[in-house]
Design a protein around this motif. Structure first.
Motif, PDB file in Angstrom:
ATOM      1  N   THR A 101       0.897  -1.234   0.031  1.00 58.95           N
ATOM      2  CA  THR A 101      -0.089  -0.055   0.142  1.00 58.95           C
ATOM      3  C   THR A 101       0.761   1.369  -0.024  1.00 58.95           C
ATOM      4  O   THR A 101       0.499   2.258  -0.888  1.00 58.95           O
ATOM      5  CB  THR A 101      -1.051  -0.014   1.147  1.00 58.95           C
ATOM      6  OG1 THR A 101      -1.902  -1.110   1.094  1.00 58.95           O
ATOM      7  CG2 THR A 101      -1.889   1.278   1.205  1.00 58.95           C
ATOM      8  N   PHE A 117      -8.690   1.975  -4.168  1.00 56.88           N
ATOM      9  CA  PHE A 117      -9.112   1.116  -3.205  1.00 56.88           C
ATOM     10  C   PHE A 117      -8.209  -0.383  -3.304  1.00 56.88           C
ATOM     11  O   PHE A 117      -7.614  -0.607  -4.464  1.00 56.88           O
ATOM     12  CB  PHE A 117     -10.614   0.773  -3.601  1.00 56.88           C
ATOM     13  CG  PHE A 117     -11.897   1.766  -3.171  1.00 56.88           C
ATOM     14  CD1 PHE A 117     -11.928   1.490  -1.895  1.00 56.88           C
ATOM     15  CD2 PHE A 117     -12.034   2.480  -4.134  1.00 56.88           C
ATOM     16  CE1 PHE A 117     -12.951   2.274  -1.289  1.00 56.88           C
ATOM     17  CE2 PHE A 117     -13.105   3.489  -3.678  1.00 56.88           C
ATOM     18  CZ  PHE A 117     -13.717   3.246  -2.078  1.00 56.88           C
ATOM     19  N   THR A 118      -8.000  -0.900  -2.116  1.00 54.14           N
ATOM     20  CA  THR A 118      -7.159  -1.952  -2.082  1.00 54.14           C
ATOM     21  C   THR A 118      -7.599  -2.889  -0.969  1.00 54.14           C
ATOM     22  O   THR A 118      -8.123  -2.466   0.029  1.00 54.14           O
ATOM     23  CB  THR A 118      -5.706  -1.689  -1.812  1.00 54.14           C
ATOM     24  OG1 THR A 118      -4.813  -2.820  -1.377  1.00 54.14           O
ATOM     25  CG2 THR A 118      -5.476  -0.583  -0.581  1.00 54.14           C
ATOM     26  N   PRO A 119      -7.607  -4.263  -0.919  1.00 57.13           N
ATOM     27  CA  PRO A 119      -8.009  -5.118   0.002  1.00 57.13           C
ATOM     28  C   PRO A 119      -7.115  -5.072   1.361  1.00 57.13           C
ATOM     29  O   PRO A 119      -7.388  -5.529   2.484  1.00 57.13           O
ATOM     30  CB  PRO A 119      -7.998  -6.456  -0.573  1.00 57.13           C
ATOM     31  CG  PRO A 119      -7.173  -6.451  -1.818  1.00 57.13           C
ATOM     32  CD  PRO A 119      -7.254  -4.990  -2.164  1.00 57.13           C
ATOM     33  N   SER A 120      -5.945  -4.733   1.047  1.00 61.58           N
ATOM     34  CA  SER A 120      -4.565  -4.885   2.010  1.00 61.58           C
ATOM     35  C   SER A 120      -5.163  -3.950   3.161  1.00 61.58           C
ATOM     36  O   SER A 120      -5.473  -2.738   3.102  1.00 61.58           O
ATOM     37  CB  SER A 120      -3.257  -4.668   1.433  1.00 61.58           C
ATOM     38  OG  SER A 120      -2.884  -5.122   0.386  1.00 61.58           O
ATOM     39  N   ALA A 122      -7.782  -4.250   4.889  1.00 66.31           N
ATOM     40  CA  ALA A 122      -9.385  -3.977   5.485  1.00 66.31           C
ATOM     41  C   ALA A 122      -9.650  -4.998   6.456  1.00 66.31           C
ATOM     42  O   ALA A 122      -9.080  -5.881   6.408  1.00 66.31           O
ATOM     43  CB  ALA A 122     -10.029  -4.590   3.888  1.00 66.31           C
ATOM     44  N   SER A 127      -7.399  -0.076   9.669  1.00 71.10           N
ATOM     45  CA  SER A 127      -8.449   0.633   8.802  1.00 71.10           C
ATOM     46  C   SER A 127      -9.646   0.913   9.442  1.00 71.10           C
ATOM     47  O   SER A 127     -10.590   1.844   9.117  1.00 71.10           O
ATOM     48  CB  SER A 127      -8.678  -0.037   7.749  1.00 71.10           C
ATOM     49  OG  SER A 127      -9.042  -1.301   7.547  1.00 71.10           O
ATOM     50  N   GLU A 149     -14.647   2.160   3.332  1.00 72.60           N
ATOM     51  CA  GLU A 149     -14.729   0.756   2.952  1.00 72.60           C
ATOM     52  C   GLU A 149     -15.689   0.499   1.874  1.00 72.60           C
ATOM     53  O   GLU A 149     -16.866   0.763   1.800  1.00 72.60           O
ATOM     54  CB  GLU A 149     -14.889  -0.191   4.148  1.00 72.60           C
ATOM     55  CG  GLU A 149     -14.875  -1.680   3.748  1.00 72.60           C
ATOM     56  CD  GLU A 149     -14.966  -2.629   4.996  1.00 72.60           C
ATOM     57  OE1 GLU A 149     -15.815  -3.442   4.931  1.00 72.60           O
ATOM     58  OE2 GLU A 149     -13.941  -2.383   5.811  1.00 72.60           O
ATOM     59  N   ARG A 155     -15.303  -8.857  -1.758  1.00 72.43           N
ATOM     60  CA  ARG A 155     -14.149  -8.696  -0.895  1.00 72.43           C
ATOM     61  C   ARG A 155     -14.143  -7.182  -0.424  1.00 72.43           C
ATOM     62  O   ARG A 155     -14.308  -6.539  -1.329  1.00 72.43           O
ATOM     63  CB  ARG A 155     -12.865  -9.174  -1.591  1.00 72.43           C
ATOM     64  CG  ARG A 155     -11.620  -9.226  -0.654  1.00 72.43           C
ATOM     65  CD  ARG A 155     -10.320  -9.649  -1.417  1.00 72.43           C
ATOM     66  NE  ARG A 155      -9.253  -9.778  -0.734  1.00 72.43           N
ATOM     67  CZ  ARG A 155      -7.769 -10.194  -0.968  1.00 72.43           C
ATOM     68  NH1 ARG A 155      -7.726 -10.348  -2.333  1.00 72.43           N
ATOM     69  NH2 ARG A 155      -7.023 -10.292  -0.253  1.00 72.43           N
ATOM     70  N   HIS A 157     -12.737  -3.740   0.521  1.00 74.12           N
ATOM     71  CA  HIS A 157     -11.432  -2.954   0.274  1.00 74.12           C
ATOM     72  C   HIS A 157     -11.483  -1.544   1.038  1.00 74.12           C
ATOM     73  O   HIS A 157     -12.447  -1.023   1.459  1.00 74.12           O
ATOM     74  CB  HIS A 157     -11.609  -2.508  -1.397  1.00 74.12           C
ATOM     75  CG  HIS A 157     -11.152  -3.636  -2.162  1.00 74.12           C
ATOM     76  ND1 HIS A 157     -12.104  -4.852  -2.406  1.00 74.12           N
ATOM     77  CD2 HIS A 157     -10.175  -3.978  -3.028  1.00 74.12           C
ATOM     78  CE1 HIS A 157     -11.240  -5.881  -3.394  1.00 74.12           C
ATOM     79  NE2 HIS A 157     -10.448  -5.154  -3.676  1.00 74.12           N
ATOM     80  N   GLU A 160      -7.504   4.282  -0.070  1.00 75.84           N
ATOM     81  CA  GLU A 160      -6.241   4.865   0.225  1.00 75.84           C
ATOM     82  C   GLU A 160      -5.780   6.228  -0.695  1.00 75.84           C
ATOM     83  O   GLU A 160      -6.124   6.070  -1.735  1.00 75.84           O
ATOM     84  CB  GLU A 160      -5.012   3.982  -0.035  1.00 75.84           C
ATOM     85  CG  GLU A 160      -5.095   2.564   0.996  1.00 75.84           C
ATOM     86  CD  GLU A 160      -4.675   3.022   2.389  1.00 75.84           C
ATOM     87  OE1 GLU A 160      -4.224   4.045   2.716  1.00 75.84           O
ATOM     88  OE2 GLU A 160      -4.823   2.036   3.170  1.00 75.84           O
TER      89      GLU A 160
END
Length: 250
Positions: A101, A117-120, A122, A127, A149, A155, A157, A160
């Motif tokens: 990230t 947006f990223t799943p890392s 989450a 977060s 979110e 999934r 996310h 960021e």
């Protein structure tokens, strides 16, 4: 345009107290210690650093932290034990984010991308608004704000934001007068991203080469992202590739 500079301190003095700075380096590889130590020499303070890791010694980032010159650190691996002494004592703030990230936030800032947006991270304390950015009297003080979110393909996310730092500090193996850069092995991991992220970027380089001597296909970062180049770093030994190859064979 010639971007070579002979007086490091004169030009780096443009960094003001309270500035945000994106710093290159992957572990000790490609760490711009000469530039970081110069910030200490110049008495700069109240800095917000974006960096992958703090390091494991008291040069560069470690020196800035131990001298009380860092207000906030945004990074992934603050492994220096003494950093946590400063953090829990309330003398430095910490924004802990996943390594990938951090890399993408730097790249996005340099590419003009406002957010992604990223799943890392989450659905974790990084977060959800429960991670302490600071401590006061041994207890958590300010908390990192909760991140927006959304769900994609089932999934979670988190949103960021791209990093647009006031300055970038990086280390390169080679540079020409126009600021075109080449990096050495794993030093390439974060240095190009930190250079892109900074509005004004300083580079410490091991070898200065003539304009045109770097093949366009061999340039890792074009000079458009670079403002100042200084010859400060110790050169890599000429026989390093041979020594590395012999170690691999052994």
């Amino acid at each position: 345009m010639n971007k070579f500079r002979t007086d490091l301190h004169e030009h780096l003095d443009a960094v003001w107290d309270g500035a945000s700075i994106a710093v290159g380096g992957f572990g000790s590889s490609g760490r711009p210690d000469a530039l970081l130590n110069a910030l200490s020499d110049l008495g700069k303070k109240d800095l917000h650093l974006y960096v992958n890791n703090v390091g494991d010694d008291f040069t560069g980032i470690g020196r800035l932290v131990m001298e009380g010159r860092v207000r906030r650190l945004t990074g992934s691996f603050p492994v220096l034990p003494e950093f946590y002494d400063e953090y829990f004592a309330g003398r430095v703030e910490l924004e802990l984010i996943p390594q990938g990230t951090l890399a993408e936030r730097m790249r996005a800032g340099g590419a003009g991308i406002a957010a992604f947006f990223t799943p890392s991270g989450a659905e974790t304390m990084l977060s959800d608004g429960t991670f302490p950015a600071s401590y006061s009297g041994g207890t958590p003080g300010e908390l990192l704000p909760a991140k927006e979110e959304r769900v994609f393909d089932g999934r979670a996310h988190v949103l960021e934001y791209g990093i647009k730092a006031d300055f970038g500090l990086v280390k390169a193996q080679q540079a020409d007068p126009k600021g075109n850069l080449r990096f050495h092995l794993s030093a390439r991991n974060f240095n190009p991203l930190a250079a892109m992220s900074g509005r004004t970027t300083f580079v410490e380089v091991e070898r200065l080469v003539d304009t045109g001597s770097l093949d366009p296909d061999d340039i890792h970062l074009p000079g458009v992202f670079v403002d100042h180049v200084v010859m400060t770093a110790a050169p890599i030994p000429a026989d390093l590739p041979r020594r590395a190859a012999s170690l691999q064979k052994g």
